[in-house]
Design a protein around this motif. Sequence first.
Motif, mmCIF file in Angstrom:
data_model
loop_
_atom_site.group_PDB
_atom_site.id
_atom_site.type_symbol
_atom_site.label_atom_id
_atom_site.label_comp_id
_atom_site.label_asym_id
_atom_site.label_seq_id
_atom_site.Cartn_x
_atom_site.Cartn_y
_atom_site.Cartn_z
ATOM 1 N N ALA A 137 1.561 1.211 -0.414
ATOM 2 C CA ALA A 137 0.436 1.968 0.139
ATOM 3 C C ALA A 137 0.062 3.053 -0.864
ATOM 4 O O ALA A 137 0.923 3.809 -1.304
ATOM 5 N N ARG A 144 -7.087 4.777 -0.862
ATOM 6 C CA ARG A 144 -6.924 4.523 0.579
ATOM 7 C C ARG A 144 -8.292 4.256 1.226
ATOM 8 O O ARG A 144 -8.429 3.383 2.077
ATOM 9 N N HIS A 145 -9.296 5.015 0.793
ATOM 10 C CA HIS A 145 -10.650 4.839 1.313
ATOM 11 C C HIS A 145 -11.172 3.425 0.978
ATOM 12 O O HIS A 145 -11.837 2.783 1.810
ATOM 13 N N ASP A 148 -9.675 1.186 3.379
ATOM 14 C CA ASP A 148 -10.349 1.386 4.671
ATOM 15 C C ASP A 148 -11.654 0.589 4.727
ATOM 16 O O ASP A 148 -11.967 -0.033 5.741
ATOM 17 N N ALA A 175 -2.092 -0.971 -4.933
ATOM 18 C CA ALA A 175 -2.515 -0.792 -3.541
ATOM 19 C C ALA A 175 -2.500 -2.128 -2.823
ATOM 20 O O ALA A 175 -2.867 -3.157 -3.397
ATOM 21 N N ARG A 177 -2.685 -3.766 1.558
ATOM 22 C CA ARG A 177 -2.651 -3.531 3.010
ATOM 23 C C ARG A 177 -2.733 -4.882 3.707
ATOM 24 O O ARG A 177 -3.347 -5.820 3.185
#
Length: 466
Positions: A137, A144-145, A148, A175, A177
């Motif tokens: 992460a 992170r955005h 998202d 990164a 997710r």
Amino acid sequence: MHHSKSMRWHRPAALLLVSLLVAAAAVVLLNREALHVATGSVSRSLCAAAFVSRVDPERIYVEEQRPLMSSIGWAVRHTVDRPRREVRSSVLGLFPARAVYRPGLGCLVMHGDGPVPQAAGLAEDTGPDGFGKQVVAPADPALRHALDLAFAEPDPAHPRLTKAVVVLHDGRLIAERYAPGYGPETPIWAHSVTKSVTQALIGILVRQGRLRLGQPAPIAAWQGPGDRRRAITLDQLLRMDSGLPFDETAGPVNPATHMWFREPDTAAYAASMPLQYAPGTAWGYSNLGYALLSKVVGDATGGTAVGAERFAHEELFAPLGMHHTTIETDAAGTLLGSGFIYASARDLARFGQLFLDDGVAGGRRILPAGWADYSRSRTLDTGYGAGFWTNLRNQGSVPVWDAPWGMPQLPKDMFYARGAFGQYVIIVPSERLVVVRLGLSVQGGGTGTGDAAAAVIAALHDQSSR
């Protein structure tokens, strides 16, 4: 009096019932192919969900298969038989289809109840993932955005259902997710990303001197005197300008779905298809061409499912550390290299990295020198290269589909592997970047992947300027 009145009531009811039955029979007869394709699709998809991806098959049915069936979804029945490792489906007991899991080879759609061609002891590759067990992460809020954005659901009527996003920069995992129920080692159906993998298998055979791009495709059925298809080259099959028809059209019935779900020998079916254009003169999206390339790979590696799969693992997957990847085969033992790879998002990121590094992995040359540049060199006036999509054309749209060619928000040198329902392996040489997005965007409306990748680039530029 009472009797004749009831007769008057009964007659219209009987007529209505008869006309309904006649109408239903007509619908069934007119849509036999669509119903066969539907049950084949459900059986294969749920078999792979249960035994390859090891995710909840009922959830896959709701998210992926049911939206594809619209009007007949209510009539489709399926059973997942875990002890037998198979899935059966039907439409109210008719048009039955069975898909059977074979270790190392994924799921096979069986035509009838005959014996299953065995996997001959092929073991599943279950090596540890080289990036480690932990999900990476990002600490950077801008990265992170970007994640998202990739997982956002802006339109409830068109759910994106993103399942996995992985970002490599300079070969490092920076990164990732995953959706609930998915993780770094979950093999996910990547659809036509498979074509880019088939292209790499052809590349390996070219590097080994066993094939040449300019040679006529060695397809036995095309060798008759006067057959215009004899002139089709491997390069034209890879570029989809072989002259074979655009074969994946809207709706459930087209040459591609017929080949995948109705034909035990996909390459034989593809080889029987007549030319629509003179080779090299017109572009048309071609699953048929990639079925034939899969046959070429198979013929070069022993002509069996196990031989082709072993070649893919030993020459491509293992050197890259792709330990959670399987390409399924048809009943004749030919790889389904047009659309049936299951791979983790990390594995597909490693595959993208191979093309960033001009075909070298771990100091070992896998693809011929210059193969990545060949892959993104333009075909005719299209936005397609050779087994990959390019970003070289941003105006107009893909014929038949009315979809955009590229992603104008990304650099011009970007090229990408792409599969149905939002599967992407985006390679950006100028940014040393690979972005993988996998999901179940079955109901249209876009995936936002281009915007998410652009946000990743912006975040990296912001980091380097600090």
